[in-house]
Design an enzyme around this catalytic site. Structure first.
Site, PDB file in Angstrom:
ATOM      1  N   CYS A 138       0.838  -1.203   0.000  1.00  0.00           N
ATOM      2  CA  CYS A 138       0.000   0.000   0.000  1.00  0.00           C
ATOM      3  C   CYS A 138       0.874   1.255   0.000  1.00  0.00           C
ATOM      4  O   CYS A 138       0.637   2.194  -0.768  1.00  0.00           O
ATOM      5  CB  CYS A 138      -0.938  -0.025   1.215  1.00  0.00           C
ATOM      6  SG  CYS A 138      -2.096   1.352   1.234  1.00  0.00           S
ATOM      7  N   CYS A 139       1.917   1.263   0.859  1.00  0.00           N
ATOM      8  CA  CYS A 139       2.825   2.415   0.898  1.00  0.00           C
ATOM      9  C   CYS A 139       3.524   2.597  -0.450  1.00  0.00           C
ATOM     10  O   CYS A 139       3.762   3.728  -0.886  1.00  0.00           O
ATOM     11  CB  CYS A 139       3.867   2.246   2.007  1.00  0.00           C
ATOM     12  SG  CYS A 139       3.278   2.586   3.677  1.00  0.00           S
ATOM     13  N   CYS A 221      -0.956   8.644   7.189  1.00  0.00           N
ATOM     14  CA  CYS A 221      -2.304   8.368   6.695  1.00  0.00           C
ATOM     15  C   CYS A 221      -3.238   8.103   7.877  1.00  0.00           C
ATOM     16  O   CYS A 221      -2.819   7.551   8.906  1.00  0.00           O
ATOM     17  CB  CYS A 221      -2.287   7.152   5.783  1.00  0.00           C
ATOM     18  SG  CYS A 221      -1.388   7.405   4.239  1.00  0.00           S
ATOM     19  N   CYS A 224      -3.439   4.620   9.576  1.00  0.00           N
ATOM     20  CA  CYS A 224      -2.163   4.100  10.082  1.00  0.00           C
ATOM     21  C   CYS A 224      -1.540   5.024  11.124  1.00  0.00           C
ATOM     22  O   CYS A 224      -0.349   4.915  11.429  1.00  0.00           O
ATOM     23  CB  CYS A 224      -1.193   3.895   8.925  1.00  0.00           C
ATOM     24  SG  CYS A 224      -1.782   2.699   7.727  1.00  0.00           S
ATOM     25  N   CYS A 249       7.950   3.684   5.686  1.00  0.00           N
ATOM     26  CA  CYS A 249       7.095   3.425   4.535  1.00  0.00           C
ATOM     27  C   CYS A 249       7.919   3.156   3.290  1.00  0.00           C
ATOM     28  O   CYS A 249       7.381   2.778   2.264  1.00  0.00           O
ATOM     29  CB  CYS A 249       6.162   4.600   4.294  1.00  0.00           C
ATOM     30  SG  CYS A 249       7.034   6.148   4.076  1.00  0.00           S
TER      31      CYS A 249
HETATM   32 FE1  SF4 Z   1      -1.322   2.784   2.954  1.00  0.00          FE
HETATM   33 FE2  SF4 Z   1      -1.093   3.144   5.602  1.00  0.00          FE
HETATM   34 FE3  SF4 Z   1       1.070   3.336   3.987  1.00  0.00          FE
HETATM   35 FE4  SF4 Z   1      -0.863   5.206   3.961  1.00  0.00          FE
HETATM   36  S1  SF4 Z   1       0.562   4.718   5.662  1.00  0.00           S
HETATM   37  S2  SF4 Z   1       0.138   4.340   2.199  1.00  0.00           S
HETATM   38  S3  SF4 Z   1      -2.716   3.947   4.234  1.00  0.00           S
HETATM   39  S4  SF4 Z   1      -0.184   1.495   4.425  1.00  0.00           S
END
Ligand code: SF4
Length: 259
Positions: A138-139, A221, A224, A249
C-alpha cells in the site's frame, strides 16, 4: 564550494570514479555545514539547485518549519505534497490553510489510479493491517511510486527527517547521496530534537496540524496513525501493530547508503 561542480545525477551506471568524487563532495558539504544554521543550509541548497531541488512535505511539524523558511528565501522554490487519498481531514484543512493564507503553491501528487483500483478491488480497503507485505504494498502504491515519479525531475530533495524520530534514522547525515533515487538528499533538521521543533513552530507562529494538540506527534495516513499516550515514543502512533525497526514506509530507504 562552487569549484565543486561535479554533481552528476540521473545517470545509471555511474563510474566508480564519479561516485567517489560525489561522495567526496558530500563529505565536504557535511564538514563545511556542520555548524551551519537551518537558514544557511537552505540558502545554499536552494540557490545552488534552483528548480532542480524540491522540498517533500508531509505537512508535519518539521516540514512546516522547512516550508516557512524555504518560502521566506524564495517564493518560487518547489514544494511537493503526496496526497495518498487516505490523509486525515485535519491534514487537508492545513493544506488548504497553507495554500490560501500562506500562499504556498504546492505541487500535489497522487497515486496511480489504476494501481489503487486494483489494490482495493483485490485486497479491500484495509489490507495494510494484515501483514507487513500488504502494508508495504500500500505504501509503495500510495507513496513511493508518486515520490519516485517526482524525484526524477530534480537533482536534490529536502526532507524534514530527524534522527530521534526513529531507530531506523540513526545513521542519517545532513547531506547524503540518495542511492535509491540517485540524487542528493538534504536533511536540514537531522540533529534537531522535538522540543526545538515545537519551540520554533511557536516562536515563528507557523500553522500546524490540529491533531498535534490531540496527542499526535507524528501524522501520516489516517488509518495508520493514532494518538500516543504520555511518555510513549513519538513513533508509537505510526503503524503501531509493527515492530519499531519495521516502521518505515520506504520513502527514505537508501540502499547501499554510503553517507
Ligand atoms: Fe497505505 Fe497506511 Fe502506507 Fe498510507 S501509511 S500508504 S494507508 S499502508
Amino acid at each position: 564550494m562552487d569549484s565543486y561542480k561535479v554533481w552528476i545525477t540521473k545517470t545509471d551506471g555511474l563510474s566508480d570514479l564519479i561516485m567517489a568524487i560525489q561522495q567526496e563532495e558530500i563529505n565536504q558539504l557535511n564538514s563545511e555545514f556542520r555548524n551551519a544554521t537551518l537558514i544557511e543550509v537552505l540558502a545554499y541548497v536552494l540557490d545552488r539547485f534552483q528548480d532542480n531541488v524540491i522540498l517533500a512535505s508531509s505537512l508535519g511539524l518539521e516540514d512546516q518549519i522547512l516550508t516557512h523558511f524555504v518560502q521566506r528565501h524564495s517564493k518560487k522554490a518547489r514544494i511537493m505534497v503526496l496526497d495518498t487519498l487516505r490523509l486525515n481531514q485535519e491534514t487537508y484543512d492545513l493544506l488548504k490553510q497553507m495554500q490560501e493564507e500562506y500562499q504556498v503553491t504546492y505541487e500535489i501528487y497522487y497515486p496511480n489510479n489504476d494501481a489503487v483500483e486494483a489494490l482495493v478491488s483485490t485486497k479491500g480497503t484495509h489490507s495494510f493491517y494484515e501483514s507487513i507485505e500488504n502494508r508495504k504494498e500500500c505504501c509503495h502504491i500510495r507513496k513511493i511510486e508518486p515520490l519516485t515519479r517526482v524525484l526524477k525531475t530534480v537533482d536534490a530533495w529536502i526532507t524534514g527527517l530527524r534522527k530521534d524520530q526513529s531507530v531506523t534514522r540513526q545513521d542519517m547525515a545532513l547531506f547524503e547521496y540518495d542511492q535509491t533515487h540517485k540524487i542528493l538528499k538534504v536533511n536540514p533538521l537531522i540533529h534537531w530534537d522535538y522540543e526545538t521543533v515545537r519551540d520554533v513552530i511557536k516562536a515563528e507562529k507557523i500553522p500546524y496540524n490540529a491533531l498535534h494538540d490531540q496527542g499526535y506527534p507524528s501524522i501520516g495516513c489516517e488509518p495508520c496513525t493514532r494518538a500516543v499516550k504520555e511518555g510513549e515514543d513519538i513513533r508509537a502512533g505510526r503503524w503501531w501493530w509493527e515492530a519499531a525497526d519495521q516502521k518505515e514506509c520506504g520513502l527514505h530507504s537508501n540502499k547501499d547508503k554510503k553517507s
